[in-house]
Structures are given as structure tokens and as C-alpha cells.
Write an enzyme that holds these catalytic residues in place. Sequence first.
Site, PDB file in Angstrom:
ATOM      1  N   SER A   1       0.893  -1.104  -0.154  1.00 53.78           N
ATOM      2  CA  SER A   1       0.069   0.095  -0.047  1.00 53.78           C
ATOM      3  C   SER A   1       0.794   1.307   0.095  1.00 53.78           C
ATOM      4  O   SER A   1       1.518   1.512   0.917  1.00 53.78           O
ATOM      5  CB  SER A   1      -0.933  -0.091   1.269  1.00 53.78           C
ATOM      6  OG  SER A   1      -1.288   1.305   1.441  1.00 53.78           O
TER       7      SER A   1
ATOM      8  N   HIS B   1      -1.313  -1.214  -4.309  1.00 52.43           N
ATOM      9  CA  HIS B   1      -2.695  -1.130  -3.745  1.00 52.43           C
ATOM     10  C   HIS B   1      -2.500   0.733  -3.358  1.00 52.43           C
ATOM     11  O   HIS B   1      -1.532   1.223  -2.786  1.00 52.43           O
ATOM     12  CB  HIS B   1      -2.397  -1.647  -2.260  1.00 52.43           C
ATOM     13  CG  HIS B   1      -3.820  -1.634  -1.507  1.00 52.43           C
ATOM     14  ND1 HIS B   1      -5.122  -2.125  -1.883  1.00 52.43           N
ATOM     15  CD2 HIS B   1      -4.258  -0.635  -0.667  1.00 52.43           C
ATOM     16  CE1 HIS B   1      -6.137  -2.072  -1.287  1.00 52.43           C
ATOM     17  NE2 HIS B   1      -5.621  -0.856  -0.411  1.00 52.43           N
TER      18      HIS B   1
ATOM     19  N   ASP C   1      -4.724   3.659  -2.011  1.00 53.12           N
ATOM     20  CA  ASP C   1      -5.568   4.126  -0.994  1.00 53.12           C
ATOM     21  C   ASP C   1      -6.370   5.559  -1.305  1.00 53.12           C
ATOM     22  O   ASP C   1      -5.497   6.415  -0.938  1.00 53.12           O
ATOM     23  CB  ASP C   1      -5.218   4.016   0.378  1.00 53.12           C
ATOM     24  CG  ASP C   1      -5.024   2.471   0.698  1.00 53.12           C
ATOM     25  OD1 ASP C   1      -5.911   2.014   0.793  1.00 53.12           O
ATOM     26  OD2 ASP C   1      -3.871   2.018   1.356  1.00 53.12           O
TER      27      ASP C   1
ATOM     28  N   MET D   1      -8.720   8.233  -0.112  1.00 49.07           N
ATOM     29  CA  MET D   1      -9.472   8.704   1.021  1.00 49.07           C
ATOM     30  C   MET D   1     -10.109  10.307   1.052  1.00 49.07           C
ATOM     31  O   MET D   1      -9.409  10.861   0.445  1.00 49.07           O
ATOM     32  CB  MET D   1      -8.780   8.548   2.381  1.00 49.07           C
ATOM     33  CG  MET D   1      -8.048   7.179   2.782  1.00 49.07           C
ATOM     34  SD  MET D   1      -7.270   7.178   4.296  1.00 49.07           S
ATOM     35  CE  MET D   1      -6.431   5.599   4.235  1.00 49.07           C
TER      36      MET D   1
ATOM     37  N   HIS E   1      -8.294   1.252  -3.921  1.00 47.62           N
ATOM     38  CA  HIS E   1      -9.205   1.112  -2.930  1.00 47.62           C
ATOM     39  C   HIS E   1      -9.959   2.348  -2.712  1.00 47.62           C
ATOM     40  O   HIS E   1      -9.170   3.271  -1.740  1.00 47.62           O
ATOM     41  CB  HIS E   1      -8.521   0.609  -1.804  1.00 47.62           C
ATOM     42  CG  HIS E   1      -9.166   0.378  -0.469  1.00 47.62           C
ATOM     43  ND1 HIS E   1      -8.635   0.172   0.671  1.00 47.62           N
ATOM     44  CD2 HIS E   1     -10.706   0.393  -0.164  1.00 47.62           C
ATOM     45  CE1 HIS E   1      -9.593   0.027   1.863  1.00 47.62           C
ATOM     46  NE2 HIS E   1     -10.791   0.316   1.112  1.00 47.62           N
TER      47      HIS E   1
ATOM     48  N   MET F   1     -11.930   4.562  -0.632  1.00 47.79           N
ATOM     49  CA  MET F   1     -12.827   5.010   0.540  1.00 47.79           C
ATOM     50  C   MET F   1     -13.385   6.239   0.397  1.00 47.79           C
ATOM     51  O   MET F   1     -13.036   7.289   1.263  1.00 47.79           O
ATOM     52  CB  MET F   1     -11.761   4.834   1.850  1.00 47.79           C
ATOM     53  CG  MET F   1     -11.010   3.590   2.231  1.00 47.79           C
ATOM     54  SD  MET F   1      -9.578   3.652   3.178  1.00 47.79           S
ATOM     55  CE  MET F   1      -8.404   3.588   1.663  1.00 47.79           C
TER      56      MET F   1
ATOM     57  N   MET G   1     -11.333  -5.721   5.248  1.00 46.15           N
ATOM     58  CA  MET G   1     -10.545  -4.913   6.292  1.00 46.15           C
ATOM     59  C   MET G   1     -10.289  -5.522   7.409  1.00 46.15           C
ATOM     60  O   MET G   1     -11.233  -5.848   8.098  1.00 46.15           O
ATOM     61  CB  MET G   1     -11.298  -3.551   6.419  1.00 46.15           C
ATOM     62  CG  MET G   1     -11.326  -2.648   5.436  1.00 46.15           C
ATOM     63  SD  MET G   1     -10.223  -2.265   4.247  1.00 46.15           S
ATOM     64  CE  MET G   1      -8.953  -1.303   5.640  1.00 46.15           C
TER      65      MET G   1
ATOM     66  N   ASP H   1      -6.693  -6.471   4.198  1.00 40.08           N
ATOM     67  CA  ASP H   1      -6.198  -5.182   4.231  1.00 40.08           C
ATOM     68  C   ASP H   1      -5.741  -4.617   5.662  1.00 40.08           C
ATOM     69  O   ASP H   1      -7.047  -4.395   6.021  1.00 40.08           O
ATOM     70  CB  ASP H   1      -6.910  -4.099   3.201  1.00 40.08           C
ATOM     71  CG  ASP H   1      -6.140  -2.668   2.972  1.00 40.08           C
ATOM     72  OD1 ASP H   1      -5.173  -2.411   3.512  1.00 40.08           O
ATOM     73  OD2 ASP H   1      -6.827  -1.800   2.450  1.00 40.08           O
TER      74      ASP H   1
ATOM     75  N   GLY I   1       1.275  -2.153   4.004  1.00 42.23           N
ATOM     76  CA  GLY I   1       1.670  -0.922   4.009  1.00 42.23           C
ATOM     77  C   GLY I   1       2.983  -0.558   4.809  1.00 42.23           C
ATOM     78  O   GLY I   1       4.073  -0.696   4.028  1.00 42.23           O
TER      79      GLY I   1
HETATM   80  C1  DX5 Z   1      -6.261   1.564   5.572  1.00 41.22           C
HETATM   81  C2  DX5 Z   1      -5.756   1.166   4.370  1.00 41.22           C
HETATM   82  C3  DX5 Z   1      -4.592   0.256   4.062  1.00 41.22           C
HETATM   83  C4  DX5 Z   1      -3.502   0.706   4.849  1.00 41.22           C
HETATM   84  C5  DX5 Z   1      -2.715  -0.455   5.375  1.00 41.22           C
HETATM   85  O1  DX5 Z   1      -7.383   2.414   5.410  1.00 41.22           O
HETATM   86  O2  DX5 Z   1      -6.758   0.808   3.476  1.00 41.22           O
HETATM   87  O3  DX5 Z   1      -4.425  -0.128   2.846  1.00 41.22           O
HETATM   88  O4  DX5 Z   1      -2.584   1.329   4.121  1.00 41.22           O
HETATM   89  O5  DX5 Z   1      -1.799  -0.061   6.148  1.00 41.22           O
HETATM   90  P1  DX5 Z   1      -0.810  -1.224   7.071  1.00 41.22           P
HETATM   91  O6  DX5 Z   1      -0.391  -2.350   6.264  1.00 41.22           O
HETATM   92  O7  DX5 Z   1       0.223  -0.213   7.598  1.00 41.22           O
HETATM   93  O8  DX5 Z   1      -2.049  -1.518   8.080  1.00 41.22           O
HETATM   94 ZN    ZN Z   2      -6.247  -0.095   1.527  1.00 39.22          ZN
END
Ligand code: DX5
Ligand code: ZN
Length: 236
Positions: free
Chosen positions: A15, A40, A42, A44, A73, A75, A144, A186, A208
Amino acid sequence: MSAAYLPPQLRIAPSILSADFARLGEEVRAIEAAGADWVHFDVMDNHYVPNLTIGPLVCEAIRPHVQIPIDVHLMVEPVDALIPMFAKAGANIITFHPEASRHIDRTLSLIRDHGCQAGLVFNPATPLSFMDHVMDKLDVVLLMSVNPGFGGQAFIPETLNKLRAARAKIDAHMQSGGQKILLEIDGGVKVDNIAQIVAAGADVCVAGTAVFGAPDADGGYRDVMQALRAPVQLSL
Ligand code: DX5
Ligand code: ZN
């Protein structure tokens, strides 16, 4: 004792939420060189989740730097308007949270109509029943294992039970002639829990902080990518 699930091929999706955003092109090239399977990505919006990250312009900017699929992904809420933009920006896979779309079936079709693979994302407390009547439109199911919004959180152990339940649903679908669906996890995936996660049914592991927090001396990520695969190979 029932045998642990063995994915035909474990996919690792670093990520980029935890990457150095000032050197993003270099960072995605480094993970690809280290054997990453997907990027990946993310997204947001400070509305669906309390954080704000990156959008289609950044997806377009990294696209020429890697050959591997970009796994977007979302969000965000609402979802639909961003789908054509991400498809145009070179996304390969687009997943969204069912709570964020008024019309889940329509949103899944919209993603596929734009030439991308489609998936639903389940928050820790979101029931798996959201997938029941749209199984034929899913390429990915993403569970998640943390509450969405931030990297670096701890893996929620109940997700292992949920993974087994999702695995059973997906296997039943595929065994009755349905298309292939990948099960992705994830949040909080680390070297010390990845073997358990894969044994519970995951095909794709997002990581990540585990990846970007452990660079090699030369700034690459070969050691950590190998370290993530090693426990899974040992358990085979
Ligand atoms: C959280 C994200 C993840 C995040 C994971 O909302 O969707 O993809 O980057 O990070 P780690 O691997 O550090 O938990
Ligand atoms: Zn994610």
C-alpha cells in the site's frame, strides 16, 4: 483437522499510503522490482473516512512507472463519479465500500463497464451478506482487518474467522461454476502474522507499513518482500 487454505499464488500488494510521496515514482518502481504483485492505492476523502489522500491524477502519474496492476481502494462517498476517472487514469482493479454506494449492483457494473475488475470492501463490522446477490459481478472481495482511514494499525484478530467464512462463500461460488474471485486482506499484515492470514483463506495481502517501513540499505524492498513470502512458503 481440516487443511489450511493454500492459495495457488500468494499476491502481495504494497500500500503506497506508507510510501514516500515525494518520491512516488521511484517507490512504485522499487516495489515492482522487489516482486510486488499489485500496487495498492488508497483513496480517502475526509468524508467516508477521516483522512485525505490521493486521487486519479496521482494514479495517472504513477501508471507509466509500473507494469503491475494498480488496485484502487476507494474509501469515498459517493463512489460512482470517480470510477470513469480512475479507469482513465490506468486503474486495473477498483474496490469500494458497500455503505458508500446507494446502488451496489450498479456501481459494480459501472466498474466492469469501464474495463476494470470490480470488488467490494468489508469493514470489520460489515456483514459478508452484502456479497450474496452480486457474486457474479465480483472479481475481488476485500476484507478490512483494521478500521479504514490510517496505515499502521493493529490487525483485528476476529478477521481470521471472517476470512474463513468469506473463503467458504467464494469457494462454494466457484465450485458451482461461478467465476474466479480473489480474497484480499487489508490492514496490519506483517511478517509475523501473514502465514496465519493466508492459512485462513487470503489470496492477496495488502501491506503498507510492513513494506515501506523496512527498506533495504539501497532503498529497495527485496528483503521485506522475501520476508513476507517466506513464512507462507514454510507453512506449505
Ligand atoms: C487503511 C488502508 C490500508 C493501509 C494498510 O485504511 O486501506 O491499505 O494502508 O496499512 P498497514 O499495512 O500499515 O496496516
Ligand atoms: Zn487499502
